[in-house]
Design a protein around this motif. Structure first.
Motif, PDB file in Angstrom:
ATOM      1  N   TYR A 364      43.663 -23.426 -26.839  1.00  0.00           N
ATOM      2  CA  TYR A 364      43.660 -23.976 -28.200  1.00  0.00           C
ATOM      3  C   TYR A 364      44.136 -25.417 -28.236  1.00  0.00           C
ATOM      4  N   ILE A 390      45.339 -19.086 -34.637  1.00  0.00           N
ATOM      5  CA  ILE A 390      45.162 -20.533 -34.635  1.00  0.00           C
ATOM      6  C   ILE A 390      43.702 -20.927 -34.803  1.00  0.00           C
ATOM      7  N   GLY A 392      40.918 -19.872 -36.189  1.00  0.00           N
ATOM      8  CA  GLY A 392      40.106 -19.842 -37.401  1.00  0.00           C
ATOM      9  C   GLY A 392      39.922 -21.228 -38.000  1.00  0.00           C
ATOM     10  N   GLY A 393      40.970 -22.022 -37.974  1.00  0.00           N
ATOM     11  CA  GLY A 393      40.908 -23.384 -38.511  1.00  0.00           C
ATOM     12  C   GLY A 393      40.024 -24.306 -37.695  1.00  0.00           C
ATOM     13  N   TYR A 394      39.716 -23.916 -36.470  1.00  0.00           N
ATOM     14  CA  TYR A 394      38.840 -24.714 -35.609  1.00  0.00           C
ATOM     15  C   TYR A 394      37.384 -24.234 -35.673  1.00  0.00           C
TER      16      TYR A 394
ATOM     17  N   ARG B  29      47.678 -28.299 -37.345  1.00  0.00           N
ATOM     18  CA  ARG B  29      46.742 -27.740 -36.369  1.00  0.00           C
ATOM     19  C   ARG B  29      45.995 -26.536 -36.929  1.00  0.00           C
ATOM     20  N   TYR B  30      46.704 -25.674 -37.659  1.00  0.00           N
ATOM     21  CA  TYR B  30      46.096 -24.420 -38.094  1.00  0.00           C
ATOM     22  C   TYR B  30      45.169 -24.609 -39.298  1.00  0.00           C
ATOM     23  N   ASP B  31      45.484 -25.559 -40.154  1.00  0.00           N
ATOM     24  CA  ASP B  31      44.885 -25.556 -41.488  1.00  0.00           C
ATOM     25  C   ASP B  31      43.911 -26.686 -41.791  1.00  0.00           C
ATOM     26  N   SER B  40      40.718 -26.806 -43.771  1.00  0.00           N
ATOM     27  CA  SER B  40      39.541 -26.157 -43.203  1.00  0.00           C
ATOM     28  C   SER B  40      39.739 -24.677 -42.895  1.00  0.00           C
ATOM     29  N   ARG B  41      40.967 -24.205 -42.926  1.00  0.00           N
ATOM     30  CA  ARG B  41      41.199 -22.798 -42.594  1.00  0.00           C
ATOM     31  C   ARG B  41      40.731 -21.942 -43.764  1.00  0.00           C
ATOM     32  N   PRO B  42      39.800 -21.025 -43.516  1.00  0.00           N
ATOM     33  CA  PRO B  42      39.201 -20.280 -44.639  1.00  0.00           C
ATOM     34  C   PRO B  42      40.228 -19.555 -45.498  1.00  0.00           C
ATOM     35  N   GLN B  43      41.314 -19.093 -44.879  1.00  0.00           N
ATOM     36  CA  GLN B  43      42.298 -18.321 -45.650  1.00  0.00           C
ATOM     37  C   GLN B  43      43.254 -19.205 -46.442  1.00  0.00           C
TER      38      GLN B  43
END
Lengths: 417, 135
Positions: A364, A390, A392-394, B29-31, B40-43
């Motif tokens: 990641y 982690i 999903g955002g990528y 990083r996650y979102d 960009s994180r769908p949730q």
């Protein structure tokens, strides 16, 4: 903040520009978190992959490296988290020369600064585990939660800039998990689900992390009867930190600050909320990363990097079998583990199967969106509860299954329920 | 009429701008799609919305350490939030804000900041004084 004469001297610039930068940075953090003073640390661990650093981050290291040695020599050892580019294998992964170039620039600057390029997020298993009550400045949330909880060391989450600052100054602000009172439990969890696989441990950690939901919560966990191995606690902690920003857990009878429950309870223990975690709770979390008969584009073992024993488990599952031509497979480990795994024949077993072992990286942290596009991947399968959180955002559709089911899926190209 | 919220002393310079609010957490990083400047994180409650030059108002920080570098990298491309307000920050966001010189405050006296402030509100943030004005 109360600064000793050494810190005052660094802040005044008497010990070089890099150290002055470090103190200025650390004081901002210390003030925000009401630190009374600075605490000396013995070692630091820094996350600094090129995707996160960007050009400007690499330039910061180059600026410090260009100073005279006496202005920026490290006061305590500084080691690194996984890199973003395996320079032996970046073109097949779809990484660009620009990415590799940025990585090479960082490596050159870091080497000049005396940073040890261990490139690992399992330093507590492979390099130098911290001792009980040792104050350190560690980055990578998985490293911190394991070191705090399993080793009984004392660290906050130190992002790259702060780990660098700690190595330059030899101190970190004394707040958070350096303090006794912050390390006491704030939540109590009774676990009814017994984790069998490493994935189960990750799922359980994730459920606890989600319920905690804050860096400042410290879960006390009771009821686990399964053997808590180093790899199990690695996945448990890494997932907890990923889903909850959690930095410390106490596992009754296992972790060193919690031989008995009373040792970590707050003074007014009746105020401690108690939660039960059932098998249904764990199934619900896994259900968010499940799909019937899904075609799998890529299987990934990473996050955290694999220990030597995990490498052996993957290798044994690969023996005598062949990866499906539509499903790629990557395994990430440290250079140190890679060397041992190569000697033991594990790398050969995995690569004869059709997988690829990457050295010193973690999937990641490797420009995950760009390599997804370059390889045309969408659905990713892993046994790491952390990595599916982690990616999903990528832009990935991440699915979660045990190591055994992941290898089975790599063979048939689909995840069968 | 201006309402003033008191918070803990924060990081960075005084700024004025528009709020983007959600009762959700935050990790760069996650979102985020950091190249496009959107969640960009769908949730995520703000998925699809641009965070560039906004004053983000969120619950807490989550996830890994990467955000400490990423805020600095985003700021270098003028693709960063103007400020971030949390109910409670974590160390990583504080460290990232300090390196990137992005204004950040947390711990509000009047309760949940994600309900005290609404998206579109015009805010003035003074981290040295620990004050946020809703203009």
């Amino acid at each position: 903040m109360n600064l000793d004469s050494n810190c005052q001297s660094m802040l005044a610039g008497e010990q070089g520009k890099a150290r002055q930068w470090a103190l200025e940075h650390q004081i901002q953090i210390g003030r925000l978190f009401d630190a009374e003073d600075m605490v000396p640390v013995s070692q630091a661990h820094m996350m600094a992959d090129p995707e996160s650093l960007g050009e400007c981050g690499v330039a910061l290291f180059e600026k410090f490296a260009a100073l005279d040695a006496h202005e920026r020599d490290l006061r305590v050892p500084l080691i690194t988290d996984p890199r973003g580019v395996d320079l032996e294998c970046y073109r097949p992964l779809g990484q660009t020369e620009e990415m590799a170039g940025l990585e090479r620039r960082f490596i050159a600057a870091a080497s000049e600064l005396g940073i040890v390029l261990t490139n690992t997020c399992i330093n507590y298993q492979t390099i130098l585990p911290p001792a009980y009550a040792e104050h350190v400045a560690f980055g990578d949330t998985g490293v911190v939660i394991y070191s705090n909880s399993v080793c009984g060391a004392r660290s906050n989450f130190e992002g790259g800039p702060s780990a660098l600052a700690a190595a330059l100054s030899g101190y970190t602000p004394r707040y958070g998990f350096h303090l006794d009172q912050v390390r006491r439990a704030t939540r109590r969890f009774i676990v009814e689900f017994q984790p069998g696989t490493l994935t189960d441990w990750g799922i359980l950690g994730a459920v606890i992390g989600k319920r905690c939901g804050s860096y400042w919560e410290v879960p006390l966990v009771e009821g686990i009867k399964m053997p808590a191995t180093s790899d199990a606690l690695k996945h448990f902690g890494a997932a907890m930190a990923s889903y909850g920003s959690t930095a410390l857990f106490h596992l009754v009878g296992v972790t060193p600050e919690c031989r008995v429950i009373d040792s970590v309870l707050p003074e007014n223990e009746s105020s401690l909320p108690v939660d039960t975690i059932t098998a249904d709770d764990c199934q619900e979390l896994q259900g968010g990363f499940a799909e019937e008969d899904a075609a799998i584009d890529v299987v990934v073992f990473a996050a955290p990097q694999l220990s030597l024993l995990e490498m052996q488990q993957v290798a044994n599952l690969c023996k005598g079998r062949q990866r499906h031509s539509d499903t790629d497979m990557y395994v990430c480990t440290s250079q140190a583990v890679y060397t041992d795994a190569l000697a033991a024949g594990f790398v050969d077993s995995i690569e004869t199967f059709g997988g690829k072992v990457l050295r010193g990286t973690c999937f990641y942290q490797q420009y995950a969106a760009e390599i997804r596009e370059a390889n045309g991947w969408s659905t990713l399968l892993s046994n790491s509860t952390k990595i599916v959180n982690i990616l999903g955002g990528y832009g990935y559709r991440p699915l979660l299954a045990s190591m055994e089911d992941c290898i089975d899926a790599a063979v048939v190209g689909r995840l069968r329920s | 009429m201006t309402r003033t919220l008191k918070c803990h002393v924060g990081i960075g310079a005084a700024v004025e701008g528009e709020a983007l609010v959600a009762n959700d957490n935050f990790s760069a990083r996650y979102d985020l799609d950091r190249l496009k400047g959107v969640f960009s994180r769908p949730q995520h409650a703000l998925c699809g919305q641009s965070y560039v030059d906004k004053i983000l108002v969120l619950n807490t920080a989550k996830g890994g350490v990467a955000t400490a570098w990423m805020l600095h990298e985003m700021k270098s491309r003028d693709m960063a939030p103007l400020a971030i307000l949390f109910n409670r920050t974590n160390t990583i966001l504080a460290q990232g804000a300090a390196l990137a010189s992005i204004t950040m405050c947390d711990r509000f006296d009047d309760g949940d900041v994600t309900t005290l402030i609404k998206s579109g509100d015009r805010l003035r943030v003074d981290p040295i004084a620990g004050l946020v004005d809703i203009l």
